[in-house]
Design a protein around this motif. Structure first.
Motif, PDB file in Angstrom:
ATOM      1  N   SER A 483      48.840  52.683  44.055  1.00  0.00           N
ATOM      2  CA  SER A 483      47.746  53.654  44.057  1.00  0.00           C
ATOM      3  C   SER A 483      47.947  54.710  42.976  1.00  0.00           C
ATOM      4  CB  SER A 483      47.620  54.318  45.436  1.00  0.00           C
ATOM      5  OG  SER A 483      48.791  55.049  45.755  1.00  0.00           O
ATOM      6  N   MET A 484      49.219  55.063  42.687  1.00  0.00           N
ATOM      7  CA  MET A 484      49.489  56.023  41.629  1.00  0.00           C
ATOM      8  C   MET A 484      49.188  55.419  40.262  1.00  0.00           C
ATOM      9  SD  MET A 484      50.324  59.106  41.026  1.00  0.00           S
ATOM     10  CE  MET A 484      51.171  59.696  42.494  1.00  0.00           C
ATOM     11  N   PHE A 485      49.491  54.134  40.078  1.00  0.00           N
ATOM     12  CA  PHE A 485      49.137  53.470  38.822  1.00  0.00           C
ATOM     13  C   PHE A 485      47.632  53.562  38.587  1.00  0.00           C
ATOM     14  CE2 PHE A 485      52.883  50.365  39.610  1.00  0.00           C
ATOM     15  CZ  PHE A 485      53.769  51.357  39.267  1.00  0.00           C
ATOM     16  N   PHE A 486      46.872  53.308  39.636  1.00  0.00           N
ATOM     17  CA  PHE A 486      45.409  53.341  39.533  1.00  0.00           C
ATOM     18  C   PHE A 486      44.928  54.753  39.214  1.00  0.00           C
ATOM     19  CE2 PHE A 486      41.430  54.306  41.799  1.00  0.00           C
ATOM     20  CZ  PHE A 486      40.555  53.450  41.145  1.00  0.00           C
ATOM     21  N   ALA A 487      45.417  55.747  39.963  1.00  0.00           N
ATOM     22  CA  ALA A 487      44.986  57.131  39.733  1.00  0.00           C
ATOM     23  C   ALA A 487      45.377  57.605  38.343  1.00  0.00           C
ATOM     24  CB  ALA A 487      45.602  58.051  40.796  1.00  0.00           C
TER      25      ALA A 487
END
Length: 546
Positions: A483-487
Motif C-alpha cells: 500500500s505504501m508503494f502505491f501511495a
C-alpha cells in the motif's frame, strides 16, 4: 484451577510448561470435547464445564471470538461502555488508559532525539557556519543510511516480542507453572533481534567509514568545498555509533513489546544528559571542534545501549544460541518488506524537498520550517501507533478478538481526537510558534502561508500513523509495504506535475495526498476485513463503532 481438576485434560497438557524454558507458540486443538460432556449427546449450548481448566487471557478455539453470538458481543460492549468516563464516542475506559500509559512515556522518549540534535547544533553553531553546515550534511547522510534498516527492525521486534510475551504469559498463567513467574523469560525474538542488530550495525559502520567520500559525492558536496573535510570527519567519527544505535533500537523494540516505555525513556534521558556534558567539555575546552561533538554523541549512544541491555537482561534472557528459534527467516522476510516500505517513504519525501528547493532559498527555508513542525508533531501520533501495536499484538496472539477490537477502536478514536486538537492548536498558534525559529519576514511570510498544510493535515496524519501501528500489531507487513508503494507512486507523480505549476502549494498538496492515500488504504483494509483482520472484525461493522 488445575488443583481441583479431577484429571488432566488435553487443554492442560497442551499448555504445560516444558522442562526447559524455551518459548513456543501455543497450538490448541480445535473442537476439544469437554471432559464432563457426553460424546453421544447432541451438540447444544450448555453451561461451560466447571471441570475444564482454563487459561486466563487465552480464548479457546470453540469460543473463538470470530464466532461470538450477537447477545454475547452486545453484552461485552455494554460492559466496556459502562466503564467510560467521558461523554460521546471517546471513552477513557481501561483500554484507553492502557494506550495512554504506554504512549505518554513514548512521546518523551521520541522527543529526546530531536532535543539531543538541537544540543549538538547549538554547540557546533558557535564554532562557525561552515562547521554547522558540515554537521547538518553528515547527520542527514547518517540518518539516511541508518533509518533504512533501523526502523524496520524496531517495528518487527516490537510485534514479535509482544506475540511471544503473550504466549509466555499463557504458560505462566497455569497453576502448576506459577513458580516461574519471578524468573527471567526466554523470548527467542529478543535474541534474534539483538543478533541482527549487531550485524547490521557493523555493516553500517564499515559502509560509513570507507564510503564517506562517495556519500559526499552522491549528495553533491564537491572536493574543494570548505564543508567537505569537516563533514567527512564528523561522519567518520559518527559511524562508530552505528552499532550501539541499532542495538539500542532493538532493545527498545523488545521493551515496547513488553509494553514498557518508561525504561527506554530513562535510558535515553541519561544518555542525552551525558551527551550535553561531553559536548561542553570536548567542543571548546579540549578544542576538538566537530570531532568532539561526534565523540560526545557516540559516547552517549553507548551509554544508552548499555543501560537498555542491562535492564532488558534482568527481564529476559538476551544471550542464547537459539537464534534460529526466534524465527530468523520470518525476521528477514518481514524486515525486507518494511525496508521496501521505508524506501518508498524516503523517495517521496526526498522528491518533495527537492522540488521545494527549486523554488529558491527563501521558499525552501519557509517550507523547511513547516516540514519540521509537521514531522515533530507526528511524534505524538507515532507514540499512539506503538501503543496500539503492542496491545493489539498481545490480544491478537492470545486470540482475545473482542479485546483486540476494543484496542483497535480506542486507538483510532484517540488518534482522531489528538489529530483534531492539534489541527485547531496549530491553525491559531502556528504564526506565533514559527517566529521562534526565525525573524526573517520573508521566511515567516512563506511559513505562515503554509499553516493550512500543517494544520489541516494533522487528522489525516493521525489516521495514517495509527493505522501503521495496527498493521504491525497483526504482522500485516505485506499489505503495509504494498500500500505504501502505491501511495508513494501516485503522490510522486502528482508532485512532478503540480509542483512546477503551483510551487510550494503543489508540494504541500502532494504531501497531503500522500498521507491521505496512506490513511485511506489503511481504513479500507480494516473495512474490507482482509487478511488477519477477518478474525478480529468478523461480524462487525467498523464504521458503526467509530
Amino acid at each position: 484451577m488445575a488443583a481441583t481438576s479431577p484429571a488432566p485434560t488435553r487443554a492442560a497438557a497442551a499448555l504445560t510448561l516444558a522442562p526447559h524454558r524455551r518459548v513456543h507458540h501455543v497450538h490448541m486443538p480445535s473442537g476439544r470435547p469437554c471432559p464432563c460432556r457426553s460424546s453421544a449427546a447432541p451438540r447444544r449450548r450448555t453451561p461451560r464445564c466447571r471441570a475444564k481448566p482454563t487459561v486466563k487471557g487465552v480464548v479457546d478455539d470453540d469460543e473463538d471470538a470470530s464466532r461470538e453470538s450477537e447477545p454475547e458481543r452486545k453484552e461485552g460492549e455494554e460492559d466496556m461502555t459502562a466503564m467510560g468516563t467521558l461523554p460521546g464516542w471517546l471513552r477513557l475506559d481501561t483500554v484507553g488508559m492502557d494506550i495512554l500509559s504506554i504512549a505518554a512515556p513514548a512521546v518523551l522518549a521520541l522527543a529526546a532525539d530531536p532535543i539531543a540534535a538541537l544540543v549538538d547544533t547549538a554547540f557546533v553553531g558557535h564554532i562557525g557556519p561552515t562547521e554547522l553546515a558540515a554537521v547538518g550534511v553528515s547527520i542527514s547522510v547518517f540518518n539516511l543510511v541508518s533509518k533504512l534498516f533501523n526502523v524496520p527492525l524496531l517495528n518487527v521486534t516490537t510485534s514479535f516480542v509482544a506475540e511471544q510475551q503473550a504466549v509466555d504469559d499463557s504458560y505462566r498463567g497455569t497453576g502448576e507453572n506459577n513458580k516461574f513467574s519471578e524468573e527471567r523469560k526466554f523470548l527467542p525474538a529478543v535474541t534474534t533481534s539483538l543478533a541482527l542488530a549487531s550485524g547490521i550495525g557493523l555493516m553500517e559502520t564499515l559502509a560509513l567509514i570507507f564510503g564517506s567520500g562517495t556519500l559526499m559525492d552522491v549528495i553533491g558536496i564537491p572536493v574543494d568545498s570548505p564543508v567537505r573535510i569537516p563533514a567527512e570527519q564528523f561522519l567518520t567519527f559518527r559511524a562508530y555509533g552505528a552499532p550501539p544505535i541499532i542495538v539500542a533500537l532493538a532493545a527498545q523494540g523488545a521493551f515496547r513489546g513488553l509494553m514498557d516505555t518508561k525504561t527506554p525513556l530513562y535510558a535515553i534521558g541519561v544518555g542525552n544528559l551525558v551527551n550535553a556534558i561531553l559536548d561542553a567539555i570536548f567542543v571548546f575546552p579540549l578544542g576538538l571542534g566537530v570531532r568532539g561533538a561526534a565523540l560526545a554523541t557516540v559516547t552517549s549512544e553507548y551509554v544508552i545501549a548499555c543501560i537498555l541491555l542491562w535492564k532488558l537482561n534482568s527481564k529476559v534472557v538476551i544471550f542464547s544460541g537459539k537464534i534460529i528459534g526466534g524465527g530468523m527467516i520470518r525476521y528477514l522476510k518481514s524486515g525486507g518488506l518494511l525496508i521496501g516500505r521505508t524506501i518508498a517513504v524516503l523517495l517521496t519525501m526526498t522528491l518533495s524537498t527537492s522540488l521545494a528547493a527549486r523554488e529558491g532559498p527563501v521558499p525552501m527555508a519557509g517550507h523547511q520550517l513547516c516540514l519540521q513542525v509537521w514531522l515533530t508533531i507526528s511524534l505524538l501520533n507515532d507514540a499512539l501507533a506503538l501503543a496500539g501495536q503492542a496491545l493489539l499484538a498481545t490480544e491478537y496472539t492470545k486470540r482475545n478478538y473482542k479485546q483486540a477490537r476494543m484496542v483497535l477502536y480506542r486507538v483510532l478514536q484517540i488518534g482522531g481526537a489528538t489529530g483534531t486538537a492539534l489541527a485547531i492548536i496549530l491553525f491559531f498558534g502556528f504564526g506565533s510558534f514559527s517566529s521562534l525559529f526565525t525573524d526573517d519576514p520573508a521566511v515567516l511570510g512563506i511559513a505562515k502561508s503554509g499553516v493550512w498544510f500543517v494544520a489541516i493535515s494533522q487528522p489525516i496524519n493521525a489516521a495514517a500513523f495509527v493505522v501503521d501501528g495496527l498493521y504491525y500489531g497483526v504482522s500485516d507487513f505485506a499489505y503495509a509495504a504494498y500500500s505504501m508503494f502505491f501511495a508513494g507512486a501516485i503522490s510522486s507523480a502528482f508532485l512532478l506535475v503540480a509542483a512546477p505549476e503551483f510551487g510550494l502549494g503543489g508540494v504541500w498538496a502532494g504531501l497531503i495526498l500522500f498521507m491521505s492515500l496512506r490513511a485511506v488504504a489503511g481504513l479500507w483494509r480494516l473495512g474490507s476485513k482482509g487478511g488477519p483482520w477477518n478474525s478480529i472484525l468478523s461480524d462487525t461493522d467498523l464504521s458503526d463503532k467509530l
